[in-house]
Design a protein around this motif. Structure first.
Motif, mmCIF file in Angstrom:
data_model
loop_
_atom_site.group_PDB
_atom_site.id
_atom_site.type_symbol
_atom_site.label_atom_id
_atom_site.label_comp_id
_atom_site.label_asym_id
_atom_site.label_seq_id
_atom_site.Cartn_x
_atom_site.Cartn_y
_atom_site.Cartn_z
ATOM 1 N N THR A 175 6.657 -10.605 13.522
ATOM 2 C CA THR A 175 5.327 -10.274 12.996
ATOM 3 C C THR A 175 5.409 -9.237 11.884
ATOM 4 O OG1 THR A 175 5.084 -8.549 14.657
ATOM 5 C CG2 THR A 175 4.224 -10.721 15.222
ATOM 6 N N HIS A 176 6.586 -8.652 11.715
ATOM 7 C CA HIS A 176 6.818 -7.674 10.648
ATOM 8 C C HIS A 176 8.324 -7.601 10.380
ATOM 9 C CE1 HIS A 176 6.564 -4.422 14.096
ATOM 10 N NE2 HIS A 176 7.325 -5.435 14.418
ATOM 11 N N THR A 177 8.729 -6.873 9.341
ATOM 12 C CA THR A 177 10.164 -6.787 9.043
ATOM 13 C C THR A 177 10.826 -5.637 9.803
ATOM 14 O OG1 THR A 177 9.393 -5.797 6.984
ATOM 15 C CG2 THR A 177 10.381 -7.971 6.822
ATOM 16 N N SER A 178 10.038 -4.910 10.620
ATOM 17 C CA SER A 178 10.607 -3.775 11.370
ATOM 18 C C SER A 178 11.768 -4.139 12.297
ATOM 19 C CB SER A 178 9.497 -3.074 12.152
ATOM 20 O OG SER A 178 8.473 -2.674 11.265
ATOM 21 N N PRO A 179 11.800 -5.365 12.909
ATOM 22 C CA PRO A 179 12.969 -5.667 13.742
ATOM 23 C C PRO A 179 14.283 -5.574 12.966
ATOM 24 C CG PRO A 179 11.584 -7.627 13.440
ATOM 25 C CD PRO A 179 10.787 -6.447 13.007
ATOM 26 N N PHE A 201 5.236 -13.565 10.133
ATOM 27 C CA PHE A 201 4.258 -14.556 10.595
ATOM 28 C C PHE A 201 3.221 -13.928 11.524
ATOM 29 C CE2 PHE A 201 8.433 -16.238 9.845
ATOM 30 C CZ PHE A 201 8.233 -17.392 9.110
ATOM 31 N N ARG A 202 1.962 -14.304 11.344
ATOM 32 C CA ARG A 202 0.933 -13.857 12.292
ATOM 33 C C ARG A 202 -0.087 -14.964 12.522
ATOM 34 N NH1 ARG A 202 0.060 -7.514 10.437
ATOM 35 N NH2 ARG A 202 2.298 -7.082 10.372
ATOM 36 N N ARG A 203 -0.702 -14.924 13.694
ATOM 37 C CA ARG A 203 -1.668 -15.956 14.052
ATOM 38 C C ARG A 203 -2.969 -15.680 13.318
ATOM 39 N NH1 ARG A 203 -4.181 -15.778 18.750
ATOM 40 N NH2 ARG A 203 -2.642 -14.287 19.517
ATOM 41 N N HIS A 215 4.895 -12.046 3.260
ATOM 42 C CA HIS A 215 6.158 -11.348 3.011
ATOM 43 C C HIS A 215 5.984 -9.839 3.053
ATOM 44 C CE1 HIS A 215 6.413 -15.357 1.318
ATOM 45 N NE2 HIS A 215 7.719 -15.288 1.560
ATOM 46 N N GLN A 216 6.983 -9.184 3.604
ATOM 47 C CA GLN A 216 6.962 -7.721 3.674
ATOM 48 C C GLN A 216 8.285 -7.176 3.167
ATOM 49 O OE1 GLN A 216 6.355 -6.517 7.764
ATOM 50 N NE2 GLN A 216 4.152 -6.255 7.449
ATOM 51 N N ILE A 217 8.273 -5.898 2.804
ATOM 52 C CA ILE A 217 9.537 -5.206 2.579
ATOM 53 C C ILE A 217 9.459 -3.911 3.370
ATOM 54 C CG2 ILE A 217 8.804 -4.114 0.413
ATOM 55 C CD1 ILE A 217 11.790 -4.553 -0.536
ATOM 56 N N GLU A 218 10.516 -3.667 4.129
ATOM 57 C CA GLU A 218 10.575 -2.508 5.003
ATOM 58 C C GLU A 218 11.625 -1.556 4.461
ATOM 59 O OE1 GLU A 218 9.044 -2.893 8.168
ATOM 60 O OE2 GLU A 218 9.911 -1.255 9.331
ATOM 61 N N GLY A 219 11.373 -0.276 4.548
ATOM 62 C CA GLY A 219 12.391 0.691 4.138
ATOM 63 C C GLY A 219 12.782 1.535 5.329
ATOM 64 N N GLY A 289 0.528 -0.215 2.678
ATOM 65 C CA GLY A 289 1.250 -0.452 3.931
ATOM 66 C C GLY A 289 1.268 0.758 4.826
ATOM 67 N N GLY A 290 2.169 0.681 5.839
ATOM 68 C CA GLY A 290 2.278 1.765 6.802
ATOM 69 C C GLY A 290 3.613 2.471 6.677
ATOM 70 N N CYS A 291 3.673 3.682 7.239
ATOM 71 C CA CYS A 291 4.929 4.430 7.174
ATOM 72 C C CYS A 291 4.902 5.570 8.187
ATOM 73 C CB CYS A 291 5.139 4.982 5.769
ATOM 74 S SG CYS A 291 3.834 6.105 5.238
ATOM 75 N N GLY A 292 6.002 6.270 8.304
ATOM 76 C CA GLY A 292 6.024 7.410 9.205
ATOM 77 C C GLY A 292 7.436 7.857 9.514
ATOM 78 N N PHE A 312 12.870 8.146 8.405
ATOM 79 C CA PHE A 312 11.524 7.650 8.125
ATOM 80 C C PHE A 312 11.590 6.162 7.840
ATOM 81 C CE2 PHE A 312 12.756 9.232 3.795
ATOM 82 C CZ PHE A 312 12.610 8.053 3.073
ATOM 83 N N ALA A 313 10.449 5.499 7.979
ATOM 84 C CA ALA A 313 10.358 4.064 7.700
ATOM 85 C C ALA A 313 9.040 3.784 7.007
ATOM 86 C CB ALA A 313 10.474 3.266 8.989
ATOM 87 N N PHE A 314 9.028 2.742 6.226
ATOM 88 C CA PHE A 314 7.770 2.297 5.611
ATOM 89 C C PHE A 314 7.837 0.785 5.481
ATOM 90 C CE2 PHE A 314 10.739 3.466 2.232
ATOM 91 C CZ PHE A 314 10.753 2.330 1.436
ATOM 92 N N GLY A 315 6.668 0.146 5.414
ATOM 93 C CA GLY A 315 6.639 -1.306 5.264
ATOM 94 C C GLY A 315 5.369 -1.707 4.555
ATOM 95 N N PHE A 316 5.499 -2.639 3.615
ATOM 96 C CA PHE A 316 4.263 -3.104 2.971
ATOM 97 C C PHE A 316 4.370 -4.560 2.552
ATOM 98 C CE2 PHE A 316 6.679 -0.670 -0.204
ATOM 99 C CZ PHE A 316 6.826 -1.591 -1.219
HETATM 100 N N1 PHE Z 1 5.632 -2.786 10.556
HETATM 101 C C1 PHE Z 1 4.349 -2.246 10.208
HETATM 102 C C2 PHE Z 1 3.368 -3.381 10.015
HETATM 103 O O1 PHE Z 1 3.773 -4.499 9.816
HETATM 104 C C3 PHE Z 1 4.416 -1.404 8.961
HETATM 105 C C4 PHE Z 1 5.245 -0.173 9.139
HETATM 106 C C5 PHE Z 1 6.592 -0.195 8.839
HETATM 107 C C6 PHE Z 1 4.699 0.991 9.613
HETATM 108 C C7 PHE Z 1 7.371 0.937 9.017
HETATM 109 C C8 PHE Z 1 5.425 2.125 9.769
HETATM 110 C C9 PHE Z 1 6.780 2.106 9.479
HETATM 111 O O2 PHE Z 1 2.186 -3.202 10.069
#
Ligand code: PHE
Length: 345
Positions: A175-179, A201-203, A215-219, A289-292, A312-316
């Motif tokens: 559902t996100h690139t965080s995995p 992918f999301r429903r 599509h997402q990119i995660e850092g 996007g989100g981050c933290g 730290f991580a971020f994704g958008f």
């Molecule tokens: N994975 C989160 C999302 O899809 C975005 C995110 C990534 C938030 C990394 C914080 C850190 O909504």
């Protein structure tokens, strides 16, 4: 006027006409009037009969010499003008061989691939590596390892599509690139500086601003002494590098189970540059996007000691970024594969 003077006159006149011809066509056009029977020199030849016999040989010689001089001048000017004309022709008919005319329907990368590559370039320039992971994931990588155990209410933040593969609801479409950050941390010890682009992918029902596959990119950064300030600075640096100096980033408090503290990451609206317009609902900002700061539980889950390391991580979303950059009004246009649309980018 003596016959000699007349010859001299006719020769001078003919030479001047030859030398003043502006181009090859004009020169060729005057040829009959220079050498034919009706030419001035030709006319003088006809007078030969009336000339005194003693002078005839000398006049004949003079006439021939004059005619030869005109012929030589004519030939040399013709060569020069022809070369000039050829040069002009080559100049105007020069072909642009940088566009291959025999392959007009050559394909190119999809707008999303182009955008992804541009994003990767910016992050690689900042010292990040690029990592990838599978689109079909296990529950562990997509949720549990990210501090989202099976009972966690925040799982409902992601409308998950499960795959019917054996044991219950264990395999899903990520559902996100965080995995991918979990996979990277499992395989690599800090320092980690990586970005993970990919399809998620999301429903969701497709509409102008939502797609079930996007599509997402995660850092992800994990190192000694990493703070929230490093996150803010990195996002600011990225924003300026990707969008230009006039676009700024800002963070708003938010919640994600895998980061603490968490934030929402906005950028100056790229359409109105902060003035307020329809696209940004007159706020001047667009949510990206989100981050933290990576939650200590996430680090523990992959065997990294949270007492020694922080990150730290971020994704958008990449699709919305491409949409904004090119003024596209409907996300669906990017995936209906109409070449008239696709060839624009
Ligand atoms: N994975 C989160 C999302 O899809 C975005 C995110 C990534 C938030 C990394 C914080 C850190 O909504």
């Amino acid at each position: 006027m003596s016959v000699h003077d007349q010859i001299e006159d006719a020769r001078a006149q003919a030479l001047s006409r030859v030398e003043n011809a502006p181009d090859l066509d004009a020169l060729v056009a005057i040829e009959p009037s220079l050498f034919g029977k009706k030419s001035t020199l030709g006319g003088l030849k006809r007078l030969m009969g009336q000339v005194d016999a003693s002078e005839r040989a000398a006049i004949g010689k003079a006439l021939n010499a004059a005619q030869q001089a005109v012929r030589e001048a004519f030939d040399s000017v013709r060569v020069t003008l022809a070369a000039e004309m050829r040069r002009e022709q080559l100049e105007t008919e020069r072909m642009d061989l940088t566009e291959v005319p025999c392959a007009p329907n050559l394909g190119h990368l999809h707008l999303i691939s182009q955008t992804t590559q541009r994003l990767e370039d910016v992050f690689v320039g900042m010292g990040f590596t690029v990592s990838e992971g599978p689109e079909a994931e296990t529950d562990w990588y997509n949720f549990t390892a990210l501090n989202l155990p099976s009972w966690h209410p925040a799982r409902s933040m992601w409308d998950t599509l499960y795959l019917d593969l054996g044991s219950g609801e264990d395999v899903l479409l990520r559902t996100h690139t965080s995995p991918v950050q979990v996979r990277v941390m499992e395989q690599q010890r800090p320092p980690i500086y990586t970005v993970c682009p990919g399809r998620v992918f999301r429903r969701d029902t497709a509409d102008a601003s939502h797609l079930p596959a996007f599509h997402q990119i995660e850092g992800l950064v994990v190192d000694e002494g990493i703070t929230f300030g490093d996150l803010a600075g990195t996002l600011d640096e990225f924003t300026a590098a990707y969008f230009g100096e006039s676009i700024k980033s800002r963070l708003r408090p938010s919640f994600f189970p895998f980061t603490e503290p968490s934030a929402e990451f906005d950028i100056t609206c790229t359409i109105c540059e902060g003035a307020g317009c329809q696209t940004c609902a007159r706020t001047g900002w667009i949510e990206l996007g989100g981050c933290g700061v990576v939650h200590p539980n996430v680090l523990s889950n992959v065997g990294i000691d949270p007492e020694c390391y922080s990150g730290f991580a971020f994704g958008f979303g990449i699709d919305r970024l491409a949409l904004m950059r090119h003024g596209i009004s409907d996300l669906r246009d990017m995936f209906t594969n109409d070449v008239r649309f696709l060839t624009q980018f």
